[in-house]
Enzyme design. Structure first.
Site, PDB file in Angstrom:
ATOM      1  N   CYS A  56       6.013  -8.874  -2.060  1.00 25.06           N
ATOM      2  CA  CYS A  56       7.340  -8.406  -2.476  1.00 25.06           C
ATOM      3  C   CYS A  56       7.896  -7.354  -1.530  1.00 25.06           C
ATOM      4  O   CYS A  56       7.167  -6.547  -0.972  1.00 25.06           O
ATOM      5  CB  CYS A  56       7.280  -7.823  -3.887  1.00 25.06           C
ATOM      6  N   HIS A 169       8.252  -2.537   1.975  1.00 25.80           N
ATOM      7  CA  HIS A 169       7.306  -3.348   1.224  1.00 25.80           C
ATOM      8  C   HIS A 169       7.026  -2.694  -0.115  1.00 25.80           C
ATOM      9  O   HIS A 169       6.924  -1.463  -0.211  1.00 25.80           O
ATOM     10  CB  HIS A 169       6.007  -3.514   2.014  1.00 25.80           C
ATOM     11  N   HIS A 170       6.897  -3.500  -1.160  1.00 28.69           N
ATOM     12  CA  HIS A 170       6.709  -2.961  -2.504  1.00 28.69           C
ATOM     13  C   HIS A 170       5.377  -2.246  -2.666  1.00 28.69           C
ATOM     14  O   HIS A 170       5.189  -1.461  -3.603  1.00 28.69           O
ATOM     15  CB  HIS A 170       6.814  -4.092  -3.540  1.00 28.69           C
ATOM     16  N   SER A 171       4.444  -2.489  -1.763  1.00 23.89           N
ATOM     17  CA  SER A 171       3.156  -1.798  -1.861  1.00 23.89           C
ATOM     18  C   SER A 171       3.300  -0.305  -1.580  1.00 23.89           C
ATOM     19  O   SER A 171       2.417   0.483  -1.931  1.00 23.89           O
ATOM     20  CB  SER A 171       2.158  -2.411  -0.874  1.00 23.89           C
TER      21      SER A 171
END
Length: 361
Positions: A56, A169-171
């Site tokens: 994601c 980035h969703h991380s």
């Protein structure tokens, strides 16, 4: 999913001139000791967002009332965002253990700034912005650099004179933490040294006037409903896996739909109108947004089924009986993060709560 108290990582090379070893001839030989960059294990949420099926990205669009000065943005990023541990680390996988981890690296802001040369008198700038933003969903980030980019589009749209797009980035973090971090990078126009003022909730705590017996009955009923709803959810989940499928509708995607190109279309909605509905029905803003989305899906499907039947009118109900339609929703479970703690983390390299704290239903 737990948040992390992040510590600044020292990656300086340490040279010890006084350190040495004795050679065979008894002579002392100076040695150079190089420390490896300190590493931090990736959280479960980070590992989840790096899987192939859930890779994601977050794309945030910010409109400005003036043209965006690229040099000012670069200087601001160097003094704020780059000092954040997640925005100055890369995500790598240990070749021996196979575990993902964050490794501190040197950040060149130029590699993360994208400022295309655009025609200020272009036709349909709003459509161009939507197409440009949609194209960002098809381009993966370079995994050899920290996982974020800032795109500066100095094009006049119907709502702004300049547009900034943050892709990350969703991380790196969840939506609430990213919003708080962006606000912590800004300052007041009236006082360049002061952080922006964030509105606080003005809800008053209700005094508990119920007696002990009433509270006991409430807790018993609450526990029973929690147990019952859990049983129902488990049964429905198992039934869905085995035989209970969604109705085939124009909105249902086929195999591989997750890899198909996406198009982002935005609309500006009056927050005052949403607050009016919220207060009238004693709901939350999220409830109003979910109701709007559900109404939009329903009207869209009703129109599509009406076109199939040759009935283009939206006043009649054209939906099939017993239609079953489900969707996944990711929601925040983190209380609003104070921006002062994040500002101090970037300025003084202090600790602050960070990470992904989200739920999915």
């Amino acid at each position: 999913m737990g948040s992390l108290g992040l510590k600044p990582i020292d990656t300086k090379t340490k040279i010890g001139p006084k350190m040495g070893v004795n050679t065979a001839k008894g002579q002392k030989k100076n040695t150079v000791v190089v420390t490896e960059p300190e590493q931090e294990p990736a959280s479960p949420a980070t590992r989840l967002f790096h899987t192939k099926s859930l890779n994601c990205y977050i794309i945030a669009i910010l409109g400005c009332t003036t043209k965006i000065n690229r040099d000012v943005i670069k200087k601001g990023l160097e003094s704020t965002l780059v000092n954040h541990p997640r925005f100055s680390s890369i995500s790598v996988v240990d070749e021996k253990k196979g575990a993902r981890k964050w490794v501190k690296t040197t950040v060149n802001v130029e590699d993360h700034l994208v400022c295309p040369d655009l025609d200020p008198d272009m036709d349909s700038p709003d459509e161009f912005l939507e197409n440009y933003t949609s194209s960002l969903t098809t381009t993966p980030l370079d995994m050899t650099k920290p996982l974020w980019e800032v795109h500066i589009l100095n094009v006049k749209t119907s709502e702004a004179d300049g547009v900034g797009i943050l892709k990350l980035h969703h991380s790196i973090g969840d939506g609430i933490s990213i919003i708080s971090l962006i606000l912590a990078c800004t300052r007041k126009a009236s006082d360049p040294e002061a952080l922006p003022t964030i509105p606080s909730s003005n809800k008053k705590e209700k005094k508990d006037k119920a007696g002990c017996f009433s509270r006991f009955c409430y807790y018993v009923w609450f526990s029973f409903m929690l147990f019952w709803n859990t049983i129902v959810d488990v049964v429905m989940f198992l039934a869905t896996i085995m035989f209970l499928k969604d109705t085939d509708t124009p909105m249902k995607g086929g195999a591989g739909v997750g890899d198909s190109p996406k198009r982002l279309v935005h609309r500006t909605i009056s927050l005052d109108d949403m607050k009016l509905v919220k207060n009238a029905l004693n709901l939350t803003i999220n409830d109003v947004v979910m109701g709007m989305a559900q109404a939009g899906f329903s009207r869209y499907l009703n129109r599509r089924y009406g076109n199939k039947k040759g009935k283009g009118s939206s006043k009649t109900n054209n939906l099939p009986n017993n239609i079953r339609l489900r969707g996944s929703i990711v929601f925040n479970i983190r209380p609003s993060t104070g921006i002062r703690a994040l500002a101090e983390m970037m300025e003084k390299r202090s600790k602050a709560k960070w990470g992904n704290e989200i739920g999915m239903c």
